[in-house]
Design a protein around this motif. Structure first.
Motif, short mmCIF file in Angstrom:
data_model
loop_
_atom_site.label_atom_id
_atom_site.label_comp_id
_atom_site.label_asym_id
_atom_site.label_seq_id
_atom_site.Cartn_x
_atom_site.Cartn_y
_atom_site.Cartn_z
N PHE A 1 -19.91 -16.70 -28.42
CA PHE A 1 -18.93 -15.71 -28.89
C PHE A 1 -17.81 -15.55 -27.87
CE2 PHE A 1 -17.94 -11.02 -29.50
CZ PHE A 1 -17.15 -11.23 -30.61
N CYS B 1 -13.74 -17.01 -27.78
CA CYS B 1 -12.84 -15.86 -27.93
C CYS B 1 -11.38 -16.28 -27.68
CB CYS B 1 -13.27 -14.79 -26.92
SG CYS B 1 -12.06 -13.49 -26.63
N TYR B 2 -10.46 -15.74 -28.47
CA TYR B 2 -9.05 -16.12 -28.33
C TYR B 2 -8.53 -15.78 -26.94
CZ TYR B 2 -8.73 -16.83 -33.40
OH TYR B 2 -8.88 -17.29 -34.67
N HIS C 1 -15.63 -19.54 -34.05
CA HIS C 1 -15.62 -18.17 -33.51
C HIS C 1 -16.04 -17.13 -34.54
CE1 HIS C 1 -14.77 -14.99 -30.76
NE2 HIS C 1 -13.91 -14.42 -31.59
N TYR D 1 -15.43 -4.40 -27.73
CA TYR D 1 -15.03 -5.80 -27.62
C TYR D 1 -15.11 -6.48 -28.99
CZ TYR D 1 -15.18 -10.69 -26.10
OH TYR D 1 -14.94 -12.03 -25.95
N CYS E 1 -11.90 -7.68 -31.75
CA CYS E 1 -11.85 -9.14 -31.92
C CYS E 1 -10.90 -9.52 -33.07
CB CYS E 1 -13.27 -9.63 -32.22
SG CYS E 1 -13.38 -11.29 -32.88
N HIS E 2 -10.15 -10.60 -32.89
CA HIS E 2 -9.22 -11.06 -33.93
C HIS E 2 -9.97 -11.42 -35.23
CE1 HIS E 2 -7.04 -11.48 -30.19
NE2 HIS E 2 -5.91 -11.62 -30.85
N ALA E 3 -11.13 -12.06 -35.06
CA ALA E 3 -11.89 -12.46 -36.25
C ALA E 3 -12.46 -11.23 -36.96
CB ALA E 3 -13.02 -13.40 -35.84
N HIS F 1 -7.69 -6.00 -26.11
CA HIS F 1 -8.87 -6.86 -26.20
C HIS F 1 -9.29 -7.39 -24.82
CE1 HIS F 1 -11.82 -9.19 -28.30
NE2 HIS F 1 -11.33 -10.35 -27.90
FE1 FES Z 1 -12.05 -12.30 -28.51
FE2 FES Z 1 -12.95 -12.55 -31.05
S1 FES Z 1 -14.02 -11.89 -29.28
S2 FES Z 1 -10.99 -12.93 -30.27
#
Ligand code: FES
Length: 271
Positions: free
Chosen positions: A102, A106-107, A150, A197, A201-203, A237
């Motif tokens: 994960f 992450c981005y 992701h 966190y 998250c972007h997703a 983030h």
């Molecule tokens: Fe960082 Fe998804 S946890 S973008």
């Protein structure tokens, strides 16, 4: 022909005045602080985790009201009463691939490792090493194609997160009574930071609101609200990434210290 007179700008983009040569730049701030600190922090996290999980995997919890180290939580071997496993195996070995997967995809993490480990680039407007020019950046290709998993790692991380809250509740059970201790607080803070966190998250944003064409009617209002809530925290983030990661190690050091008898865990029975 070198583009010195703004032809690129006429085409819709502007060339930056980048000086060639590793680390060369016109920036006058301490731009190197961030990549160095990030590399040191990630290096420490990896080394600490390896030592703790492979070499020193004792004292991962203490009894009375079971408080489990965040590195080994959820302690699935204990949770599912799995006893017939090899002596060298522990729960972290079975579940760490999820938080690793994960965080690793992450981005924000992509920016961190591209800057601190690959120097590609080290920072904005800073020239990268010659070799990085040769390799270039071609997006999510080659080994980096795995970054596309992701969203699936997010689904698994949500499951792990819910199990961490189960661990927090577990710390409040004292041999037939209920209460709380500093250990409860430590695990609760760790779970909260991890929640933030995940929410930022972007997703996650896409999961709760991105698939909708409009935020009108039926359940879309809820989706829209969640999307806005997630977006609000998405701008921080990086903060949630580092604080949640730091708390994993602080929590582990706390549990290790109590389990080894170096410090005590004051507790309060309330019922
Ligand atoms: Fe960082 Fe998804 S946890 S973008």
């Amino acid at each position: 022909m070198p583009d010195r007179f703004g032809v690129a700008a006429l085409r819709g983009y502007q060339r930056l005045p980048l000086i060639k040569g590793f680390g060369k730049t016109q920036r006058i701030d301490n731009w190197w602080n961030q990549p160095i600190i990030m590399a040191a922090a990630l290096g420490f996290a990896l080394l600490y985790t390896f030592i703790r999980v492979v070499l020193l995997d004792g004292s991962i919890h203490y009894e009375n009201h079971r408080v489990t180290s965040p590195i080994f939580s959820p302690d699935i071997l204990h949770m599912f009463h799995i006893t017939n496993h090899p002596g060298w195996m522990n729960s972290a070995m079975l579940i760490l691939w999820i938080p690793f997967g994960f965080r690793g995809t992450c981005y924000y993490m992509r920016k961190v490792y591209h800057r601190s480990f690959f120097q590609n680039p080290s920072a904005c407007l800073v020239s990268k090493p010659h070799i990085s020019h040769g390799i270039g950046y071609s997006g999510e290709k080659g080994i980096f194609i795995f970054n596309n998993i992701h969203r699936y790692m997010l689904y698994l991380a949500i499951i792990i997160l819910s199990m961490k809250y189960y661990d927090v509740v577990h710390t409040m059970q004292f041999d037939g009574s209920w209460g709380f201790s500093v250990g409860t607080l430590v695990l609760a803070i760790e779970s909260f930071l991890l929640t933030m966190y995940v929410i930022s998250c972007h997703a996650f944003r896409h999961l709760v609101g991105g698939a909708l064409n409009q935020w009108r009617g039926r359940g879309s209002n809820i989706g829209g609200s969640l999307f806005r809530f997630s977006s609000k925290h998405n701008v921080n983030h990086n903060l949630w990434f580092w604080t949640s990661l730091t708390m994993v190690f602080l929590g582990d050091m706390f549990v290790l210290s109590v389990a080894e008898g170096l410090i005590s865990d004051p507790s309060f029975i309330i019922w």
